[in-house]
Design an enzyme around this catalytic site. Sequence first.
Site, PDB file in Angstrom:
ATOM      1  N   GLU A 279      -7.257  -6.070  -0.501  1.00  0.00           N
ATOM      2  CA  GLU A 279      -7.336  -5.081   0.591  1.00  0.00           C
ATOM      3  C   GLU A 279      -6.228  -4.067   0.391  1.00  0.00           C
ATOM      4  OE1 GLU A 279      -5.996  -4.279   5.043  1.00  0.00           O
ATOM      5  OE2 GLU A 279      -4.896  -5.255   3.443  1.00  0.00           O
TER       6      GLU A 279
ATOM      7  N   CYS B 138       0.804  -1.211   0.000  1.00  0.00           N
ATOM      8  CA  CYS B 138       0.000   0.000   0.000  1.00  0.00           C
ATOM      9  C   CYS B 138       0.833   1.254   0.000  1.00  0.00           C
ATOM     10  CB  CYS B 138      -0.884   0.009   1.233  1.00  0.00           C
ATOM     11  SG  CYS B 138       0.055  -0.145   2.742  1.00  0.00           S
TER      12      CYS B 138
ATOM     13  N   ARG C 106      -9.817   0.507   5.925  1.00  0.00           N
ATOM     14  CA  ARG C 106      -9.160  -0.052   4.747  1.00  0.00           C
ATOM     15  C   ARG C 106     -10.193  -0.229   3.642  1.00  0.00           C
ATOM     16  NH1 ARG C 106      -5.153   1.453   6.785  1.00  0.00           N
ATOM     17  NH2 ARG C 106      -3.218   0.325   7.197  1.00  0.00           N
TER      18      ARG C 106
ATOM     19  N   ARG D 254      -9.116   1.131  12.190  1.00  0.00           N
ATOM     20  CA  ARG D 254      -8.332   0.749  11.005  1.00  0.00           C
ATOM     21  C   ARG D 254      -9.252   0.756   9.801  1.00  0.00           C
ATOM     22  NH1 ARG D 254      -3.469  -1.668  10.850  1.00  0.00           N
ATOM     23  NH2 ARG D 254      -2.800  -2.629   8.909  1.00  0.00           N
TER      24      ARG D 254
HETATM   25  C1  LIG Z   1       0.334  -4.875   3.173  1.00  0.00           C
HETATM   26  S1  LIG Z   1       1.337  -6.269   3.403  1.00  0.00           S
HETATM   27  C2  LIG Z   1       0.167  -7.580   3.330  1.00  0.00           C
HETATM   28  C3  LIG Z   1       0.039  -8.309   4.630  1.00  0.00           C
HETATM   29  C4  LIG Z   1      -0.901  -9.492   4.628  1.00  0.00           C
HETATM   30  N1  LIG Z   1      -2.185  -9.207   4.034  1.00  0.00           N
HETATM   31  C5  LIG Z   1      -1.112 -10.016   6.040  1.00  0.00           C
HETATM   32  O1  LIG Z   1      -2.237 -10.293   6.451  1.00  0.00           O
HETATM   33  O2  LIG Z   1      -0.137 -10.135   6.787  1.00  0.00           O
HETATM   34  C6  LIG Z   1       2.162  -6.413   1.837  1.00  0.00           C
HETATM   35  C7  LIG Z   1       3.208  -7.529   1.808  1.00  0.00           C
HETATM   36  O3  LIG Z   1       3.682  -7.659   0.466  1.00  0.00           O
HETATM   37  C8  LIG Z   1       5.035  -8.077   0.540  1.00  0.00           C
HETATM   38  N2  LIG Z   1       5.656  -7.839  -0.780  1.00  0.00           N
HETATM   39  C9  LIG Z   1       6.057  -6.639  -1.299  1.00  0.00           C
HETATM   40  N3  LIG Z   1       6.555  -6.803  -2.524  1.00  0.00           N
HETATM   41  C10 LIG Z   1       6.451  -8.121  -2.816  1.00  0.00           C
HETATM   42  C11 LIG Z   1       6.802  -8.911  -3.946  1.00  0.00           C
HETATM   43  N4  LIG Z   1       7.356  -8.355  -5.021  1.00  0.00           N
HETATM   44  N5  LIG Z   1       6.559 -10.236  -3.913  1.00  0.00           N
HETATM   45  C12 LIG Z   1       5.995 -10.822  -2.807  1.00  0.00           C
HETATM   46  N6  LIG Z   1       5.679 -10.128  -1.684  1.00  0.00           N
HETATM   47  C13 LIG Z   1       5.892  -8.790  -1.695  1.00  0.00           C
HETATM   48  C14 LIG Z   1       5.593  -7.250   1.686  1.00  0.00           C
HETATM   49  O4  LIG Z   1       6.790  -7.806   2.194  1.00  0.00           O
HETATM   50  C15 LIG Z   1       4.426  -7.261   2.672  1.00  0.00           C
HETATM   51  O5  LIG Z   1       4.566  -8.294   3.621  1.00  0.00           O
END
Ligand SMILES: C[S@@+](CC[C@H](N)C(=O)[O-])C[C@H]1O[C@@H](n2cnc3c(N)ncnc32)[C@H](O)[C@@H]1O
Length: 318
Positions: A113, A75, A159, A157
Amino acid sequence: MNLANSTFIDLFAGIGGFHQALSHFGAKCVFASEIDKHASQTYHDNYGIVPVGDITKIDEKDIPAHDILCAGFPCQAFSISGKQKGFDDVRGTLFFDIVRILQYHSPKLILLENVKNLAKHDGGNTLKVILTHLKELGYAVHHQVLNASHFGVPQNRERIYIVGFHHSIKKEHFNFPIGDNNPVCVFDILEKNPTIAPIQRDDVVFKHTYESIFDNEGRKVLPNKPIQIGIVGKGGQGERIYHTDGHAITLSAHGGGIGSKTGLYYINDQIRKLTPRECARLQGFPENFKINPRDAQAYKQFGNSVAIPVLKAILQQI
Ligand SMILES: C[S@@+](CC[C@H](N)C(=O)[O-])C[C@H]1O[C@@H](n2cnc3c(N)ncnc32)[C@H](O)[C@@H]1O
């Protein structure tokens, strides 16, 4: 839609907020992707699945067939605190990895989300682009900003949630849940014996007094929102103090101040941050959830995660 016999993939999986909600209804995870090694470790510790890394490097043909695609895609590119570059920022373009996976697999259901600000970003254009792409892929899409506060957890929160139904399942109409708004407060999620030191500062100012309110039958009347009562330092981010009759502020993965990532709370005549277990409760994780042993990682992971009770309520509607 019968979730019990469904399969799902967990993109940008973090520590599995989507996984928690979907497995609650009996759905089975067949693939997860997470780039952060600490979050991956927590994911593995809890679900026995090792997420693959960077999704941009994964060929969609190597992803198993699935009924549901879920993604709390990064995000930062859309959040107010980020620089708001949207699709110009490489993290913004991660949405297009979702698109190419949808194109190839056409799952029946999409659950996404993101931060509330996604809806307003670039004058609404970013959300429009996202929804247009999903519609072009054959999905009936619905979106709504929901606040975890209304779904039984004391955390403010907000979203945006996006739900998409593939035309093959012929589900055009969908109503988002509104939540029960049951009264809850930070006090309800506190650990009895927290291993966290109170802050020791001589620049604490209690700006507002708050007296607990009771109804005729002696029950506490809870306002179901954060109650700020003081500040430390200049009162910037992570420097505001809240009452435990109210809700917690939004947990965040970043941000400084002495109360970084959780805010500060006045508890038993002392001021402290919340513990990782308390953060887990604020996001609706179960008590048997294995928290990352490194506190810094645990705070980041819960700040990034999704509020599970909101997802469960959405899935209930589905
Ligand atoms: C907003 S968080 C989502 C968290 C998840 N919905 C949860 O319940 O814990 C976004 C996640 O995307 C991961 N991320 C970012 N770039 C990515 C990529 N290129 N490939 C895989 N994961 C990635 C980040 O490390 C982060 O943990």
